[in-house]
Scaffold this motif. Sequence first.
Motif, PDB file in Angstrom:
ATOM      1  N   ASP A 117       0.673  -1.270   0.184  1.00 54.59           N
ATOM      2  CA  ASP A 117      -0.097  -0.080   0.162  1.00 54.59           C
ATOM      3  C   ASP A 117       0.700   1.179  -0.097  1.00 54.59           C
ATOM      4  OD1 ASP A 117      -2.424  -1.248   0.047  1.00 54.59           O
ATOM      5  OD2 ASP A 117      -2.268  -1.858   2.333  1.00 54.59           O
ATOM      6  N   GLY A 118       1.994   1.123  -0.363  1.00 56.64           N
ATOM      7  CA  GLY A 118       3.005   2.353  -0.515  1.00 56.64           C
ATOM      8  C   GLY A 118       2.573   3.384  -1.469  1.00 56.64           C
ATOM      9  N   ASP A 119       3.545   4.290  -1.747  1.00 62.39           N
ATOM     10  CA  ASP A 119       3.659   5.107  -2.833  1.00 62.39           C
ATOM     11  C   ASP A 119       3.886   4.212  -3.997  1.00 62.39           C
ATOM     12  OD1 ASP A 119       3.813   7.828  -4.216  1.00 62.39           O
ATOM     13  OD2 ASP A 119       6.026   6.924  -4.414  1.00 62.39           O
ATOM     14  N   VAL A 120       2.976   4.448  -5.028  1.00 66.50           N
ATOM     15  CA  VAL A 120       2.972   3.577  -6.110  1.00 66.50           C
ATOM     16  C   VAL A 120       4.338   3.497  -7.104  1.00 66.50           C
ATOM     17  CG1 VAL A 120       1.791   5.067  -7.628  1.00 66.50           C
ATOM     18  CG2 VAL A 120       1.630   2.456  -8.155  1.00 66.50           C
ATOM     19  N   ARG A 121       4.821   4.783  -7.182  1.00 62.85           N
ATOM     20  CA  ARG A 121       6.283   5.151  -7.943  1.00 62.85           C
ATOM     21  C   ARG A 121       7.019   4.305  -7.418  1.00 62.85           C
ATOM     22  NH1 ARG A 121      10.409   8.701  -9.340  1.00 62.85           N
ATOM     23  NH2 ARG A 121      10.376   9.023 -11.462  1.00 62.85           N
ATOM     24  N   GLU A 122       7.269   4.474  -6.083  1.00 68.36           N
ATOM     25  CA  GLU A 122       8.408   3.751  -5.155  1.00 68.36           C
ATOM     26  C   GLU A 122       8.183   2.483  -5.207  1.00 68.36           C
ATOM     27  OE1 GLU A 122      11.315   5.221  -4.304  1.00 68.36           O
ATOM     28  OE2 GLU A 122      10.571   6.823  -5.257  1.00 68.36           O
ATOM     29  N   GLN A 123       6.913   1.882  -5.034  1.00 64.54           N
ATOM     30  CA  GLN A 123       6.652   0.494  -5.232  1.00 64.54           C
ATOM     31  C   GLN A 123       6.959  -0.191  -6.479  1.00 64.54           C
ATOM     32  OE1 GLN A 123       2.382  -0.438  -5.716  1.00 64.54           O
ATOM     33  NE2 GLN A 123       2.562  -1.875  -4.010  1.00 64.54           N
ATOM     34  N   LEU A 124       6.647   0.573  -7.648  1.00 63.54           N
ATOM     35  CA  LEU A 124       7.088  -0.023  -8.899  1.00 63.54           C
ATOM     36  C   LEU A 124       8.637   0.157  -9.096  1.00 63.54           C
ATOM     37  CD1 LEU A 124       4.164   1.458 -11.274  1.00 63.54           C
ATOM     38  CD2 LEU A 124       4.613  -1.021 -10.702  1.00 63.54           C
ATOM     39  N   ARG A 125       9.180   1.158  -8.561  1.00 66.57           N
ATOM     40  CA  ARG A 125      10.768   1.449  -8.577  1.00 66.57           C
ATOM     41  C   ARG A 125      11.437   0.291  -7.905  1.00 66.57           C
ATOM     42  NH1 ARG A 125      14.186   5.482  -9.668  1.00 66.57           N
ATOM     43  NH2 ARG A 125      12.771   6.932  -9.339  1.00 66.57           N
ATOM     44  N   GLN A 126      11.084  -0.180  -6.699  1.00 70.40           N
ATOM     45  CA  GLN A 126      11.576  -1.176  -6.144  1.00 70.40           C
ATOM     46  C   GLN A 126      11.451  -2.553  -6.886  1.00 70.40           C
ATOM     47  OE1 GLN A 126       9.968  -2.023  -2.316  1.00 70.40           O
ATOM     48  NE2 GLN A 126      11.508  -3.694  -1.564  1.00 70.40           N
ATOM     49  N   ALA A 178       0.898  -7.034 -11.513  1.00 71.69           N
ATOM     50  CA  ALA A 178      -0.291  -6.411 -12.249  1.00 71.69           C
ATOM     51  C   ALA A 178      -0.936  -5.430 -11.545  1.00 71.69           C
ATOM     52  CB  ALA A 178      -1.340  -7.626 -12.836  1.00 71.69           C
ATOM     53  N   GLN A 179      -1.304  -5.836 -10.206  1.00 70.23           N
ATOM     54  CA  GLN A 179      -2.050  -4.588  -9.610  1.00 70.23           C
ATOM     55  C   GLN A 179      -1.323  -3.276  -9.294  1.00 70.23           C
ATOM     56  OE1 GLN A 179      -3.006  -6.685  -5.730  1.00 70.23           O
ATOM     57  NE2 GLN A 179      -4.748  -7.944  -6.851  1.00 70.23           N
ATOM     58  N   SER A 180       0.095  -3.347  -9.091  1.00 73.02           N
ATOM     59  CA  SER A 180       0.942  -2.345  -8.996  1.00 73.02           C
ATOM     60  C   SER A 180       0.896  -1.371 -10.293  1.00 73.02           C
ATOM     61  CB  SER A 180       2.171  -2.623  -8.794  1.00 73.02           C
ATOM     62  OG  SER A 180       2.409  -3.152  -7.372  1.00 73.02           O
ATOM     63  N   VAL A 181       1.192  -2.124 -11.464  1.00 74.09           N
ATOM     64  CA  VAL A 181       0.959  -1.502 -12.944  1.00 74.09           C
ATOM     65  C   VAL A 181      -0.339  -0.725 -13.172  1.00 74.09           C
ATOM     66  CG1 VAL A 181       1.126  -1.890 -15.145  1.00 74.09           C
ATOM     67  CG2 VAL A 181       2.728  -3.116 -13.819  1.00 74.09           C
ATOM     68  N   ALA A 202      -5.727   1.203 -21.908  1.00 76.61           N
ATOM     69  CA  ALA A 202      -5.382   0.240 -22.839  1.00 76.61           C
ATOM     70  C   ALA A 202      -5.456  -1.251 -21.755  1.00 76.61           C
ATOM     71  CB  ALA A 202      -3.837   0.335 -23.078  1.00 76.61           C
ATOM     72  N   SER A 203      -5.607  -2.323 -22.686  1.00 79.23           N
ATOM     73  CA  SER A 203      -5.491  -3.633 -21.805  1.00 79.23           C
ATOM     74  C   SER A 203      -4.473  -3.738 -21.132  1.00 79.23           C
ATOM     75  CB  SER A 203      -5.865  -4.775 -22.781  1.00 79.23           C
ATOM     76  OG  SER A 203      -4.662  -5.114 -23.448  1.00 79.23           O
ATOM     77  N   LEU A 204      -4.646  -4.398 -20.082  1.00 81.98           N
ATOM     78  CA  LEU A 204      -3.523  -4.522 -18.977  1.00 81.98           C
ATOM     79  C   LEU A 204      -2.617  -5.562 -19.654  1.00 81.98           C
ATOM     80  CD1 LEU A 204      -2.215  -4.225 -16.190  1.00 81.98           C
ATOM     81  CD2 LEU A 204      -3.409  -6.360 -15.583  1.00 81.98           C
ATOM     82  N   GLY A 205      -2.759  -6.596 -20.403  1.00 77.91           N
ATOM     83  CA  GLY A 205      -2.072  -7.239 -21.134  1.00 77.91           C
ATOM     84  C   GLY A 205      -1.029  -6.759 -22.071  1.00 77.91           C
TER      85      GLY A 205
END
Length: 178
Positions: free
Chosen positions: A64-73, A117-120, A132-135
């Motif tokens: 549940d953190g900051d999405v940018r930092e989550q995706l960076r990690q 996928a949820q993070s994206v 756009a489709s997630l795929g």
Amino acid sequence: MSAATRVVAEQGLSAATAVIAKEAGVSNGSLFVYFDTKATLLNELYVALKTEMNEAAMAGVAKDGDVREQLRQLWTQWLRWATSNPDKRRVIAQLEVSDEISVVSHQIVRAGFSGMAQSVDRGRADGPMRDASLGFVLALLTAVAETTIDAIISDPVNADALTGLGFDAMWRMLTYKE
């Protein structure tokens, strides 16, 4: 699985089960005690390698953190796993396009990647990729990741900078606003 990874990385998907068995230190017949067919072995190998990759990418990522930092990690850990495991990466690439991999195996892998996928999805919620489709979005991100991984392998001294540049490209793709 380790023996199959080494042999398939070296010889490709057409490698004989006898070679895999020998590499594993078992008889060819013994191999078929564990796997009914070569296709079963390849499907289990695919699921195992993709699961390992996903677990490495998601390790310690806050839900549940900051999405940018989550995706960076997630991004950094995915690239680190891929560049540290070239044989596994090579085998995954072969298996992903193989007709031997069943729909069920692909479904198992997709289900395992639901956290990623949820993070994206969170990252693209207000960006140009929201409709756009997630795929499709995941395929684009994978292409950027693979390009970044190749660059890191070619220039390991600049791995951190390349990881950052790849992430920035991915992030802008998800969130860019004119």
